[in-house]
Design an enzyme around this catalytic site. Sequence first.
Site, PDB file in Angstrom:
ATOM      1  N   GLU A 106       0.972  -1.291   0.067  1.00 18.11           N
ATOM      2  CA  GLU A 106       0.071  -0.130   0.127  1.00 18.11           C
ATOM      3  C   GLU A 106       0.828   1.220   0.024  1.00 18.11           C
ATOM      4  OE1 GLU A 106      -1.707  -1.898   3.279  1.00 18.11           O
ATOM      5  OE2 GLU A 106      -3.575  -1.293   2.677  1.00 18.11           O
ATOM      6  N   CYS A 144       2.854   8.601   1.308  1.00 17.70           N
ATOM      7  CA  CYS A 144       3.301   7.566   2.399  1.00 17.70           C
ATOM      8  C   CYS A 144       3.974   6.230   1.656  1.00 17.70           C
ATOM      9  CB  CYS A 144       2.319   7.633   3.474  1.00 17.70           C
ATOM     10  SG  CYS A 144       2.952   6.229   4.614  1.00 17.70           S
ATOM     11  N   CYS A 190       5.334  -6.347   7.739  1.00 15.02           N
ATOM     12  CA  CYS A 190       6.353  -6.150   8.685  1.00 15.02           C
ATOM     13  C   CYS A 190       6.758  -7.120   9.603  1.00 15.02           C
ATOM     14  CB  CYS A 190       5.853  -4.868   9.437  1.00 15.02           C
ATOM     15  SG  CYS A 190       7.047  -4.024  10.392  1.00 15.02           S
ATOM     16  N   CYS A 230       4.735  -4.838  16.767  1.00 13.23           N
ATOM     17  CA  CYS A 230       4.091  -3.602  17.598  1.00 13.23           C
ATOM     18  C   CYS A 230       2.669  -3.902  17.725  1.00 13.23           C
ATOM     19  CB  CYS A 230       4.312  -2.264  16.966  1.00 13.23           C
ATOM     20  SG  CYS A 230       5.877  -1.649  16.796  1.00 13.23           S
ATOM     21  N   CYS A 250      -0.446  -2.017  16.180  1.00  8.61           N
ATOM     22  CA  CYS A 250      -0.175  -1.876  14.708  1.00  8.61           C
ATOM     23  C   CYS A 250      -0.803  -2.896  13.673  1.00  8.61           C
ATOM     24  CB  CYS A 250       1.360  -1.455  14.195  1.00  8.61           C
ATOM     25  SG  CYS A 250       1.410  -1.046  12.200  1.00  8.61           S
ATOM     26  N   GLY A 287       5.924  -1.795   7.006  1.00  6.18           N
ATOM     27  CA  GLY A 287       7.446  -2.156   6.720  1.00  6.18           C
ATOM     28  C   GLY A 287       8.238  -1.176   7.818  1.00  6.18           C
ATOM     29  N   GLU A 288       9.421  -1.975   8.036  1.00  9.06           N
ATOM     30  CA  GLU A 288      10.407  -1.232   8.811  1.00  9.06           C
ATOM     31  C   GLU A 288      11.574  -0.647   7.920  1.00  9.06           C
ATOM     32  OE1 GLU A 288      11.238   0.181  11.839  1.00  9.06           O
ATOM     33  OE2 GLU A 288      13.204   0.511  10.820  1.00  9.06           O
ATOM     34  N   SER A 315       9.905   6.058  16.562  1.00 11.62           N
ATOM     35  CA  SER A 315       8.714   5.721  16.967  1.00 11.62           C
ATOM     36  C   SER A 315       9.053   5.627  18.446  1.00 11.62           C
ATOM     37  CB  SER A 315       7.852   4.722  16.532  1.00 11.62           C
ATOM     38  OG  SER A 315       7.601   5.033  15.038  1.00 11.62           O
ATOM     39  N   LEU A 316       8.765   6.414  19.314  1.00 11.81           N
ATOM     40  CA  LEU A 316       8.920   6.224  20.873  1.00 11.81           C
ATOM     41  C   LEU A 316       7.741   5.412  21.625  1.00 11.81           C
ATOM     42  CD1 LEU A 316      10.783   7.149  23.191  1.00 11.81           C
ATOM     43  CD2 LEU A 316       9.601   8.935  23.425  1.00 11.81           C
ATOM     44  N   ASN A 317       6.776   5.971  21.480  1.00 13.94           N
ATOM     45  CA  ASN A 317       5.434   5.246  21.957  1.00 13.94           C
ATOM     46  C   ASN A 317       5.109   4.884  23.404  1.00 13.94           C
ATOM     47  OD1 ASN A 317       4.748   5.654  19.371  1.00 13.94           O
ATOM     48  ND2 ASN A 317       5.395   3.492  18.741  1.00 13.94           N
ATOM     49  N   ASN A 345      -5.115   5.008  16.112  1.00 14.29           N
ATOM     50  CA  ASN A 345      -5.860   4.669  15.082  1.00 14.29           C
ATOM     51  C   ASN A 345      -6.625   3.232  15.227  1.00 14.29           C
ATOM     52  OD1 ASN A 345      -5.831   7.326  13.324  1.00 14.29           O
ATOM     53  ND2 ASN A 345      -3.887   6.576  12.825  1.00 14.29           N
ATOM     54  N   CYS A 400      -2.224   6.071   9.931  1.00 14.00           N
ATOM     55  CA  CYS A 400      -1.008   5.417  10.431  1.00 14.00           C
ATOM     56  C   CYS A 400      -1.271   3.967  11.240  1.00 14.00           C
ATOM     57  CB  CYS A 400      -0.369   6.115  11.728  1.00 14.00           C
ATOM     58  SG  CYS A 400       0.257   7.752  11.176  1.00 14.00           S
TER      59      CYS A 400
HETATM   60  N1  SAH Z   1       8.149   0.873  11.092  1.00  9.30           N
HETATM   61  C1  SAH Z   1       8.282   1.894  11.023  1.00  9.30           C
HETATM   62  C2  SAH Z   1       7.436   2.848  10.015  1.00  9.30           C
HETATM   63  C3  SAH Z   1       6.125   2.786  10.232  1.00  9.30           C
HETATM   64  S1  SAH Z   1       5.625   4.389  10.496  1.00  9.30           S
HETATM   65  C4  SAH Z   1       7.900   2.618  12.619  1.00  9.30           C
HETATM   66  O1  SAH Z   1       7.686   1.818  13.352  1.00  9.30           O
HETATM   67  O2  SAH Z   1       8.236   3.925  12.780  1.00  9.30           O
HETATM   68  C5  SAH Z   1       3.977   4.473  11.363  1.00  9.30           C
HETATM   69  C6  SAH Z   1       3.864   5.234  12.514  1.00  9.30           C
HETATM   70  O3  SAH Z   1       2.544   4.966  12.937  1.00  9.30           O
HETATM   71  C7  SAH Z   1       4.727   4.653  13.715  1.00  9.30           C
HETATM   72  O4  SAH Z   1       5.283   5.879  14.412  1.00  9.30           O
HETATM   73  C8  SAH Z   1       4.057   3.847  14.552  1.00  9.30           C
HETATM   74  O5  SAH Z   1       4.326   3.800  15.922  1.00  9.30           O
HETATM   75  C9  SAH Z   1       2.477   4.461  14.444  1.00  9.30           C
HETATM   76  N2  SAH Z   1       1.524   3.452  14.615  1.00  9.30           N
HETATM   77  C10 SAH Z   1       1.408   2.097  14.294  1.00  9.30           C
HETATM   78  N3  SAH Z   1       0.152   1.761  14.514  1.00  9.30           N
HETATM   79  C11 SAH Z   1      -0.583   2.794  15.092  1.00  9.30           C
HETATM   80  C12 SAH Z   1      -2.245   3.032  15.117  1.00  9.30           C
HETATM   81  N4  SAH Z   1      -2.776   1.988  15.209  1.00  9.30           N
HETATM   82  N5  SAH Z   1      -2.617   4.082  15.426  1.00  9.30           N
HETATM   83  C13 SAH Z   1      -1.559   5.220  15.233  1.00  9.30           C
HETATM   84  N6  SAH Z   1      -0.252   5.272  15.001  1.00  9.30           N
HETATM   85  C14 SAH Z   1       0.198   3.879  14.731  1.00  9.30           C
END
Ligand code: SAH
Length: 349
Positions: free
Chosen positions: A89, A102, A109, A113, A116, A160-161, A215-217, A291, A333
């Site tokens: 996609e 994007c 991937c 996470c 995701c 993907g990463e 992505s800190l999270n 999301n 995302c």
């Molecule tokens: N694999 C990479 C690239 C993906 S970027 C990474 O992890 O950074 C996608 C971004 O969306 C990342 O910051 C991820 O943490 C965030 N993301 C993943 N699932 C999500 C969701 N359900 N809702 C909002 N953001 C999400």
Amino acid sequence: MQPLVGMELRELRQALGTDQPPYRARQLYEALYRHQASELVHISTLPVRTRQQLAGHHSLGLPEVAHLYESADGTRRYLLRLDDGRTVETVLMPEGERNTICLSSQVGCPVDCQFCMTALLGLERNLTAGEIVGQALLVARENRLRQDGGRLNLVMMGQGEPLLNLSNVLKATRILVDPRGFALSPRRITISTAGIIPKIDELGRESVRPKLAVSLNASTEEMRCELMPITRKYHLKDLLEACRRYPLRPWEKLTFEYVLLKGVNDTDQDARRVVKLLANLNCKVNLIALNPGAEIVYHTPDGARVKGFQQILSRSLPCFIRKPRGLDIYAACGQLQRSTGETAYEHGR
Ligand code: SAH
């Protein structure tokens, strides 16, 4: 059939054969990347015979649009079919005069996470440099986006990463920023990583590279291990150290993304811990309210909580709220899972 898109000048010279004058390769290169040729036979800067010869062994190698989903907010999600029949996609997010594409870097991937949906696909394979560039070429051409007007951004934040496919991502980047190629400023390409520490160091040593987002999270090691199990291999503390030693260019800042999960990582205390974690880093933070998706157990915090979190961070560093785009077509995302429903947004609300 060998695809041409994804080849650098040197490879195009080989594809054309040594009996061709060197400027032919440059013409081909410009036709592919600058002018986004839609078919090999249409590249009128090359003699007809050369085109025919090329077509004997090469395809243009652009992905095919398997399906296009259009959101009420103008976002477009492209389901693209690759040479081997797999699909991936790409999302176009127009906003006024500005457009952001994007791109995916892998099919599926391998990083697990927990919030995701792409993670649920697992890794199918890496994308080639040509398949990464091809996404940008196709979406730019389909939407008549101009890459040199300064209003186009590319983010490798799709499936993907990217740092687990670094050499292809770098090759794609070289073509995308080459003034003779796609001619995008390197300031307008960003990759986002879940935190693959050795690859962050490797990226920092490259002279041609996109901007980096991490992505800190989570605000603690423990919580990050739960949400992003990859933290067990690449610890939070080490990740932040890698960020501290990352050689930013004079105009550059790091970006940290932080997905807010209701009641899990969205408290004022979390916000204060994030401020501490990011102290002395030249960075900004993008907050993303979760999301939702099927099979995702977390919930989206309400707008007031997101604002409250932002307020605390904003006292110490630039902090923005990323507006969700294309929620109604599963394009936001963390939602890229090749969903095929027309309106797939009932879940989790
Ligand atoms: N694999 C990479 C690239 C993906 S970027 C990474 O992890 O950074 C996608 C971004 O969306 C990342 O910051 C991820 O943490 C965030 N993301 C993943 N699932 C999500 C969701 N359900 N809702 C909002 N953001 C999400």
